[in-house]
Write an enzyme that holds these catalytic residues in place. Structure first.
Site, PDB file in Angstrom:
ATOM      1  N   ARG A 104      43.274  26.446  43.309  1.00  0.00           N
ATOM      2  CA  ARG A 104      43.101  26.998  44.307  1.00  0.00           C
ATOM      3  C   ARG A 104      41.809  27.600  44.011  1.00  0.00           C
ATOM      4  O   ARG A 104      41.638  28.731  43.050  1.00  0.00           O
ATOM      5  CB  ARG A 104      43.933  27.794  44.388  1.00  0.00           C
ATOM      6  CG  ARG A 104      43.711  29.016  45.941  1.00  0.00           C
ATOM      7  CD  ARG A 104      44.200  29.954  46.425  1.00  0.00           C
ATOM      8  NE  ARG A 104      44.116  30.646  47.607  1.00  0.00           N
ATOM      9  CZ  ARG A 104      43.672  32.140  47.117  1.00  0.00           C
ATOM     10  NH1 ARG A 104      44.589  33.069  46.156  1.00  0.00           N
ATOM     11  NH2 ARG A 104      44.005  32.992  48.231  1.00  0.00           N
ATOM     12  N   HIS A 148      37.200  35.496  49.496  1.00  0.00           N
ATOM     13  CA  HIS A 148      38.085  36.117  48.834  1.00  0.00           C
ATOM     14  C   HIS A 148      37.325  37.750  48.706  1.00  0.00           C
ATOM     15  O   HIS A 148      37.075  38.037  47.387  1.00  0.00           O
ATOM     16  CB  HIS A 148      38.368  35.209  47.672  1.00  0.00           C
ATOM     17  CG  HIS A 148      39.115  36.210  46.943  1.00  0.00           C
ATOM     18  ND1 HIS A 148      40.591  34.768  46.929  1.00  0.00           N
ATOM     19  CD2 HIS A 148      39.748  36.704  45.575  1.00  0.00           C
ATOM     20  CE1 HIS A 148      41.969  35.401  46.597  1.00  0.00           C
ATOM     21  NE2 HIS A 148      40.654  36.472  45.949  1.00  0.00           N
ATOM     22  N   GLU A 194      44.094  36.954  52.257  1.00  0.00           N
ATOM     23  CA  GLU A 194      44.519  38.284  51.684  1.00  0.00           C
ATOM     24  C   GLU A 194      43.950  39.384  52.911  1.00  0.00           C
ATOM     25  O   GLU A 194      43.355  40.940  52.361  1.00  0.00           O
ATOM     26  CB  GLU A 194      44.663  39.327  50.346  1.00  0.00           C
ATOM     27  CG  GLU A 194      45.898  39.398  49.592  1.00  0.00           C
ATOM     28  CD  GLU A 194      46.110  40.120  48.457  1.00  0.00           C
ATOM     29  OE1 GLU A 194      45.730  40.864  48.301  1.00  0.00           O
ATOM     30  OE2 GLU A 194      46.556  39.360  47.496  1.00  0.00           O
ATOM     31  N   ASN A 335      50.314  35.915  49.674  1.00  0.00           N
ATOM     32  CA  ASN A 335      50.456  36.370  47.681  1.00  0.00           C
ATOM     33  C   ASN A 335      51.137  37.786  47.502  1.00  0.00           C
ATOM     34  O   ASN A 335      51.521  37.910  48.527  1.00  0.00           O
ATOM     35  CB  ASN A 335      48.921  37.358  47.680  1.00  0.00           C
ATOM     36  CG  ASN A 335      47.885  36.269  47.630  1.00  0.00           C
ATOM     37  OD1 ASN A 335      48.206  34.578  47.844  1.00  0.00           O
ATOM     38  ND2 ASN A 335      46.807  36.799  47.109  1.00  0.00           N
ATOM     39  N   TYR A 337      53.411  39.660  44.574  1.00  0.00           N
ATOM     40  CA  TYR A 337      53.524  40.801  43.149  1.00  0.00           C
ATOM     41  C   TYR A 337      53.978  42.490  43.351  1.00  0.00           C
ATOM     42  O   TYR A 337      55.293  42.302  42.325  1.00  0.00           O
ATOM     43  CB  TYR A 337      51.399  41.586  43.140  1.00  0.00           C
ATOM     44  CG  TYR A 337      50.732  40.391  42.559  1.00  0.00           C
ATOM     45  CD1 TYR A 337      50.404  39.736  41.552  1.00  0.00           C
ATOM     46  CD2 TYR A 337      49.635  39.934  43.654  1.00  0.00           C
ATOM     47  CE1 TYR A 337      49.515  38.745  41.398  1.00  0.00           C
ATOM     48  CE2 TYR A 337      49.181  39.506  43.418  1.00  0.00           C
ATOM     49  CZ  TYR A 337      48.947  38.260  42.526  1.00  0.00           C
ATOM     50  OH  TYR A 337      47.892  37.684  42.401  1.00  0.00           O
ATOM     51  N   GLU A 404      49.551  33.057  45.078  1.00  0.00           N
ATOM     52  CA  GLU A 404      49.009  33.973  43.606  1.00  0.00           C
ATOM     53  C   GLU A 404      50.491  34.286  43.534  1.00  0.00           C
ATOM     54  O   GLU A 404      51.197  35.345  44.729  1.00  0.00           O
ATOM     55  CB  GLU A 404      48.488  34.997  44.072  1.00  0.00           C
ATOM     56  CG  GLU A 404      47.161  34.253  44.239  1.00  0.00           C
ATOM     57  CD  GLU A 404      45.285  35.546  44.500  1.00  0.00           C
ATOM     58  OE1 GLU A 404      46.462  37.191  44.496  1.00  0.00           O
ATOM     59  OE2 GLU A 404      44.384  35.705  45.289  1.00  0.00           O
TER      60      GLU A 404
END
Length: 514
Positions: A104, A148, A194, A335, A337, A404
């Site tokens: 990616r 991005h 995002e 994504n 985290y 991600e």
């Protein structure tokens, strides 16, 4: 309001779920996954390419952000980064040797179309053709993100980029170039990375490019409006995405047989207490972070909680726009985290000038035992599973690619990155559990393939499977233990003592050369 009891269940059964997840340790292999499940790794253009001032590329808002000293005190910008612009062949060889199914990456809009609109840069076109050809020649699927966080600075200067409706036309034209030039080999397109994070942090709090805010007490923004611009930027991202998706489906999809999607950052959201107020606040936070985009993409309108709390500051979709946005994704990129506790904060609605957080009427608190942010991310696959299950319940079981998911460490800590190995092992095992529970997950991409130039921390923090010797003019790549572990997993091998010994040698080399 109906209380979503799933949040309470998640909050009350942490120990039981964690114990149950331990059972898959050392009990799965790649062969346990569906044959078409993709394992890959990722980067983004500004973070990895370098060559920022070469071959016709012009600045993006990320260049401007980094030059202003916002990428940490250690390394200032991505002018060189990992120099993948010149080293892409070597990097693709490493990917193939590792056994990646997919890579990616993002296209730099200001490299391909330097002014954001108008003539195509032939050198930029050649680079992405070369990279894509190199990947496909090695049997690696290119998964491409169009935006991005690196909008051409020229468009920011001309009409404030995502704040203006004019971005819709220019983004669609840019997407058209990409579909036309690369779509015969690229089958997976993500329009925006995002979208929720970029709208909040770029236009509300100001800690992402283009650093616009008015109410932030932490970041010194020179312009912006935290009360309105996050909602405008998000609205135009959705409309630009939908316009590009309509173009792709009408002009390219039948012939190219590809798919188009959108990417969100998904936070784990857990009630701070089991009170009715915190449970409702957590549902409200889910609406403000996820429903903000998923409601329009699924139902064609914003969540009712947002309409109520934001009022006239929240843009609205016309009937035509609603139909255009609704159903415009073939997949969702996720994504993941961080996880946060959510506490009800109704008093914030009394503020005259409110930002996204105040509109949400909730406080977020770090998920950790001592109430502070930890350096390494906690290993909590059960929370990701819970969030994806809630999204399935609310929006349907659409295909999901985990774009991600990665563990950060201090850059020069060690090549013996056992914390990253543990993180990957637990999350990959967790994904297998999610598949068995019926979630429609299609792929898992480690962030990141290399130690890249990070947005807020420059080169201070590390996410890479490969260490990059930035002090070496050759920018030599060196595998970490996590690279060996991932490669062995992808090839159905096990890690043995030789790998551990090799990693110890690498750690010694690192200590001597850093």
């Amino acid at each position: 309001m109906v209380i979503n009891s799933s949040f309470a269940v998640m909050h009350l059964s942490v120990a039981a779920v964690l114990i149950s997840l331990v059972s898959f340790a050392n009990a799965f292999t790649r062969n346990d996954f569906p044959p078409n499940f993709l394992f890959g790794a990722g980067t983004s253009a500004y973070q990895v390419e370098g060559a920022a001032n070469e071959d016709g590329r012009k600045p993006s808002i990320w260049d401007t952000f980094a030059y202003a000293g916002n990428a940490g005190q250690f390394e200032g910008n991505g002018d060189i980064a990992c120099d993948q612009y010149h080293k892409y062949k070597d990097d693709v060889k490493l990917m193939a040797k590792m056994g990646l199914d997919a890579y990616r990456f993002s296209i730099s809009w200001s490299r391909l179309i330097p002014d954001g609109k108008g003539p195509i840069n032939p050198k930029g076109l050649q680079y992405y053709n070369n990279l894509i050809n190199e990947l496909t020649s090695q049997g690696i699927q290119p998964h491409v993100t169009l935006h991005h966080w690196d909008l051409p600075q020229a468009l920011e200067d001309e009409y404030l980029g995502w704040v203006s409706r004019r971005i819709i036309k220019d983004f669609t034209a840019y997407a058209d170039v990409c579909f036309k030039e690369f779509g015969d080999r690229v089958k997976y397109w993500t329009t925006v990375n995002e979208g929720n994070g970029g709208a909040i942090a770029g236009y509300g709090s100001g800690f992402l490019p283009p650093q616009r805010c008015s109410l932030s007490s932490i970041y010194n923004c020179s312009k912006g409006n935290s009360s309105t611009e996050p909602y405008l930027a998000a609205h135009h991202m959705l409309l630009a995405h939908a316009s590009a998706a309509r173009l792709y489906r009408k002009k390219y999809q039948v012939k190219q047989q590809g798919f188009i999607g959108f990417n969100l950052i998904v936070f784990g959201l857990i009630p701070l207490t089991n009170t009715r107020e915190d449970i409702i606040a957590t549902q409200r936070a889910k609406d403000f972070y996820i429903g903000w985009f998923m409601n329009p993409l699924t139902f064609g309108e914003y969540p009712s909680t947002m309409k109520k709390n934001v009022g006239s500051r929240l843009p609205f979709f016309t009937s035509r726009e609603s139909n255009l946005v609704k159903g415009s994704i073939d997949f969702l990129g996720v994504n993941f985290y961080n996880t946060f506790y959510i506490k009800d904060n109704p008093g914030s609605l009394q503020k005259k000038n409110r930002d996204h957080m105040a509109d949400m009427a909730a406080e977020i608190k770090p998920y950790s035992g001592n109430g502070t942010y930890t350096y390494e991310f906690p290993v909590i696959p059960w929370i990701l599973q819970g969030m994806l299950q809630l999204m399935k319940n609310d929006f349907g079981n659409f295909p999901i690619y985990l774009h991600e998911i990665g563990q950060q460490t201090r850059r020069n800590s060690s090549l013996d990155d056992w914390s990253r190995v543990k993180y990957m092992h637990e999350y990959i095992g967790g994904v297998l559990d999610m598949l068995r529970s019926g979630l429609n997950i299609r792929g898992y991409f480690v962030w990141a393939f290399l130690d890249v130039f990070e947005l807020l921390n420059g080169l201070e923090r590390s996410f890479g499977l490969y260490y990059v010797h930035f002090e070496d003019p050759s920018l030599r790549r060196q595998p970490k233990l996590s690279a060996a572990w991932y490669s062995n997993f992808l090839n159905n091998k096990s890690i043995d003592s030789k790998i551990a010994m090799k990693t110890e040698e690498n750690s010694s080399v690192l200590a001597n050369t850093s």
